[in-house]
Design an enzyme around this catalytic site. Structure first.
Site, PDB file in Angstrom:
ATOM      1  N   CYS A   1      -6.670   3.356  -9.928  1.00  0.00           N
ATOM      2  CA  CYS A   1      -5.698   2.518  -9.207  1.00  0.00           C
ATOM      3  C   CYS A   1      -6.447   1.453  -8.394  1.00  0.00           C
ATOM      4  O   CYS A   1      -7.153   1.767  -7.430  1.00  0.00           O
ATOM      5  CB  CYS A   1      -4.858   3.387  -8.278  1.00  0.00           C
ATOM      6  SG  CYS A   1      -3.821   2.416  -7.171  1.00  0.00           S
TER       7      CYS A   1
ATOM      8  N   TYR B   1      -6.195  -1.837  -0.720  1.00  0.00           N
ATOM      9  CA  TYR B   1      -5.493  -1.538   0.519  1.00  0.00           C
ATOM     10  C   TYR B   1      -5.552  -0.080   0.989  1.00  0.00           C
ATOM     11  O   TYR B   1      -5.771   0.183   2.167  1.00  0.00           O
ATOM     12  CB  TYR B   1      -4.019  -1.967   0.387  1.00  0.00           C
ATOM     13  CG  TYR B   1      -3.126  -1.472   1.493  1.00  0.00           C
ATOM     14  CD1 TYR B   1      -3.331  -1.871   2.812  1.00  0.00           C
ATOM     15  CD2 TYR B   1      -2.085  -0.590   1.240  1.00  0.00           C
ATOM     16  CE1 TYR B   1      -2.526  -1.403   3.834  1.00  0.00           C
ATOM     17  CE2 TYR B   1      -1.266  -0.122   2.261  1.00  0.00           C
ATOM     18  CZ  TYR B   1      -1.496  -0.529   3.550  1.00  0.00           C
ATOM     19  OH  TYR B   1      -0.704  -0.073   4.565  1.00  0.00           O
TER      20      TYR B   1
ATOM     21  N   CYS C   1      -0.195  10.976  -0.838  1.00  0.00           N
ATOM     22  CA  CYS C   1      -0.926  12.147  -0.369  1.00  0.00           C
ATOM     23  C   CYS C   1      -2.427  12.005  -0.311  1.00  0.00           C
ATOM     24  O   CYS C   1      -3.018  11.137  -0.930  1.00  0.00           O
ATOM     25  CB  CYS C   1      -0.677  13.336  -1.291  1.00  0.00           C
ATOM     26  SG  CYS C   1       1.008  13.640  -1.681  1.00  0.00           S
TER      27      CYS C   1
ATOM     28  N   CYS D   1      -6.167   0.266 -13.379  1.00  0.00           N
ATOM     29  CA  CYS D   1      -4.741   0.024 -13.603  1.00  0.00           C
ATOM     30  C   CYS D   1      -4.321  -1.183 -12.762  1.00  0.00           C
ATOM     31  O   CYS D   1      -4.678  -1.279 -11.586  1.00  0.00           O
ATOM     32  CB  CYS D   1      -3.950   1.258 -13.162  1.00  0.00           C
ATOM     33  SG  CYS D   1      -2.159   1.003 -13.166  1.00  0.00           S
TER      34      CYS D   1
ATOM     35  N   GLY E   1      -1.209   9.849   4.333  1.00  0.00           N
ATOM     36  CA  GLY E   1       0.090  10.518   4.467  1.00  0.00           C
ATOM     37  C   GLY E   1       0.293  10.966   5.892  1.00  0.00           C
ATOM     38  O   GLY E   1      -0.540  11.700   6.418  1.00  0.00           O
TER      39      GLY E   1
ATOM     40  N   CYS F   1       5.444   1.397  -9.113  1.00  0.00           N
ATOM     41  CA  CYS F   1       4.346   2.276  -9.540  1.00  0.00           C
ATOM     42  C   CYS F   1       4.914   3.659  -9.847  1.00  0.00           C
ATOM     43  O   CYS F   1       5.762   4.153  -9.116  1.00  0.00           O
ATOM     44  CB  CYS F   1       3.314   2.386  -8.416  1.00  0.00           C
ATOM     45  SG  CYS F   1       2.018   3.577  -8.752  1.00  0.00           S
TER      46      CYS F   1
ATOM     47  N   ASN G   1      -2.078  15.281  -5.357  1.00  0.00           N
ATOM     48  CA  ASN G   1      -1.952  13.857  -5.031  1.00  0.00           C
ATOM     49  C   ASN G   1      -1.657  13.110  -6.323  1.00  0.00           C
ATOM     50  O   ASN G   1      -2.474  13.130  -7.238  1.00  0.00           O
ATOM     51  CB  ASN G   1      -3.259  13.352  -4.399  1.00  0.00           C
ATOM     52  CG  ASN G   1      -3.289  11.848  -4.173  1.00  0.00           C
ATOM     53  OD1 ASN G   1      -4.354  11.255  -4.116  1.00  0.00           O
ATOM     54  ND2 ASN G   1      -2.143  11.210  -4.036  1.00  0.00           N
ATOM     55  N   GLY G   2      -0.496  12.467  -6.370  1.00  0.00           N
ATOM     56  CA  GLY G   2      -0.156  11.697  -7.566  1.00  0.00           C
ATOM     57  C   GLY G   2       1.319  11.809  -7.892  1.00  0.00           C
ATOM     58  O   GLY G   2       2.125  12.181  -7.044  1.00  0.00           O
TER      59      GLY G   2
ATOM     60  N   CYS H   1       1.224  -2.695 -11.398  1.00  0.00           N
ATOM     61  CA  CYS H   1       2.186  -3.249 -10.435  1.00  0.00           C
ATOM     62  C   CYS H   1       2.108  -4.778 -10.397  1.00  0.00           C
ATOM     63  O   CYS H   1       3.018  -5.431  -9.904  1.00  0.00           O
ATOM     64  CB  CYS H   1       2.000  -2.644  -9.050  1.00  0.00           C
ATOM     65  SG  CYS H   1       0.303  -2.609  -8.507  1.00  0.00           S
TER      66      CYS H   1
HETATM   67  S1  SF4 Z   1       0.771   0.546 -10.688  1.00  0.00           S
HETATM   68 FE1  SF4 Z   1      -0.437  -0.431  -9.004  1.00  0.00          FE
HETATM   69  S2  SF4 Z   1      -0.312   1.024  -7.309  1.00  0.00           S
HETATM   70 FE2  SF4 Z   1       0.288   2.146  -9.181  1.00  0.00          FE
HETATM   71  S3  SF4 Z   1      -1.593   3.081  -9.974  1.00  0.00           S
HETATM   72 FE3  SF4 Z   1      -1.384   1.104 -10.996  1.00  0.00          FE
HETATM   73  S4  SF4 Z   1      -2.554  -0.329  -9.673  1.00  0.00           S
HETATM   74 FE4  SF4 Z   1      -2.181   1.534  -8.459  1.00  0.00          FE
END
Ligand code: SF4
Length: 469
Positions: free
Chosen positions: A252, A258, A16, A448, A44, A398, A118-119, A451
């Site tokens: 993130c 990307y 989103c 983060c 989105g 994720c 969003n989330g 992934c």
């Molecule tokens: S897991 Fe990957 S896609 Fe999800 S918030 Fe963390 S860095 Fe972003």
């Protein structure tokens, strides 16, 4: 089964984007919201909607489709209002239903509320079970609806207190805009997974997921809502509060790699410049086997510029992208998949024939698109194809607002880079190591990377949570 049941993108996708406006005077809020939402379309493409206060009533309109399809009528209609929010949404398989479109607008014991989120609420399964047992009736499968149920059930009589109590029961990623009566609340979760920026003009305050949306309104002096912050705006009155402490940030990193638009500034970084830096870092650890650098447009453009500049290898315009064919879908058959990629990306044979190509993209998910792309390049006469990815290998799903396939579907979980090269028909494949990625940002511990490394800042209570959203 409808057509969306087997339509999945081979890129990881956002859920989103949100935008909101508060004006000191009544203006045509729906018309004003069109432009920032249009700029957020990349976040989105499956539904769009707005909600605004019109003379004391919250009016909403939402539908499946792109912003230009759903909201363009508001460019020609007058709807006087001083506060409004909007939302664009992407859904996972089978969940592209109108009832999941946002904003969600309800009337409850706390008054009229409208929410754009969003989330992903990572404890949504537990919260849903709890509310269900208490007698709640749900209209959607979206975890955003839970937030409104919790506000309504709160014993706090004061709306703001009920909201804070609700926010403190949520885990995961929740950047949201919410209207209560004539007041807008802009909120970011305490880890700050998703971005949210605001800017003030002479008589207006505007919020958006990304700065590119504020640019459409010629608002260039923006600031980030900090993790754990709530900004409350009514008319010209703006109050910023830390509703909960931010003990650690978990921005993130994929917003920079990307998702976000290259012309946006996200988490304080120019997205384009950061992607160029990733390309440079990729080049520094590479044996550089190619004699031409080619980007997979548009996702690999900025990193390819960085790779070419750092390596001294010429950047060539080797693939053109059709901008009218929509998203690249994974279709049910191999032939349809190939046709989908072929409709979207076209090799320029004269530039490619006889050359050793370094092909730059941001990431590889299932490998299906890369497979077709490499074949197209070879058919165009490429002597060698070396695929380089400006992110580490994606090995984990994720739970924070991004649609990444299951572990089993992720190619990097099943194959080494060498095996991937064989599978997609490339000469070599290599990834940007996590260490290099971390070195490209000033404060690497504020991000983060779950992934890539499976180290989740918050544990999802039930992995099925991501599938109901
Ligand atoms: S897991 Fe990957 S896609 Fe999800 S918030 Fe963390 S860095 Fe972003």
């Amino acid at each position: 089964m409808n057509s969306h049941d087997y339509v999945k993108t081979d890129k990881i996708a956002h859920y989103c984007g949100v935008a909101g406006i508060v004006s000191e005077h009544e203006i045509n809020i729906p018309e004003k919201l069109f432009y920032p939402l249009f700029a957020l379309q990349h976040r989105g493409q499956e539904s769009a909607g707005i909600s605004y206060n019109n003379r004391g009533q919250l009016i909403f309109y939402k539908d499946l489709g792109m912003v230009s399809q759903v909201l363009s009528r508001y460019l020609h209609e007058e709807h006087p209002s001083a506060v409004g929010i909007g939302h664009v949404r992407y859904s996972t398989q089978g969940a592209n239903k109108l009832e999941n479109a946002q904003p969600i607008t309800v009337t409850c014991n706390k008054g009229q509320i409208s929410l754009a989120h969003n989330g992903n609420i990572s404890n949504s399964v537990n919260l849903r079970d709890y509310l269900f047992k208490k007698g709640s009736i749900f209209q959607s499968t979206s975890d955003s609806e839970l937030i409104l149920h919790l506000i309504a059930r709160s014993k706090q009589n004061n709306f703001k207190q009920a909201l804070i109590e609700t926010l403190n029961s949520l885990e995961g990623a929740f950047t949201m805009l919410l209207i209560h009566e004539d007041t807008l609340y802009a909120i970011r979760d305490p880890l700050g997974f998703r971005p949210l920026v605001m800017a003030t003009a002479q008589d207006m305050t505007v919020f958006a997921s990304e700065s590119c949306a504020l640019d459409t309104m010629r608002l260039t002096d923006y600031k980030q809502i900090e993790p754990g912050q709530m900004v409350i705006v009514k008319g010209k009155r703006i109050v910023t509060e830390q509703y909960t402490p931010c003990k650690k940030r978990s921005y993130c990193i994929f917003e920079l790699i990307y998702f976000s638009r290259p012309d946006s500034t996200v988490f304080g970084y120019s997205v384009h410049m950061l992607r160029k830096k990733l390309g440079r870092a990729l080049s520094e650890i590479d044996e550089r086997p190619g004699e031409l650098v080619i980007a997979v447009p548009d996702s690999g453009n900025s990193a390819a510029l960085g790779y070419a500049a750092a390596s001294g290898i010429a950047l060539e315009y080797g693939l053109t992208r059709d901008h009218y064919s929509g998203r690249t879908f994974i279709q049910p058959t191999k032939e349809m998949r190939e046709f989908g990629v072929q409709m979207k990306l076209h090799p320029i044979k004269k530039a490619i024939a006889g050359k050793k190509i370094t092909l730059i993209d941001d990431s590889i998910v299932r490998g299906t698109t890369s497979n077709i792309l490499v074949r197209l390049l070879r058919e165009a006469g490429a002597k060698e194809v070396h695929l380089r990815l400006s992110s580490p290998e994606i090995k984990h799903p994720c739970f924070f607002g991004i649609d990444i396939p299951t572990k089993e579907e992720l190619i990097s979980n099943n194959m080494s880079p060498q095996q991937i090269a064989e599978y997609i028909g490339a000469d070599t494949v290599s990834f940007l190591p996590l260490k290099s990625l971390r070195s490209c940002v000033d404060t690497p511990d504020d991000f983060c990377y779950a992934c890539f490394n499976g180290s989740y800042p918050v544990q999802a209570k039930n992995p099925a949570a991501r599938r109901i959203y």
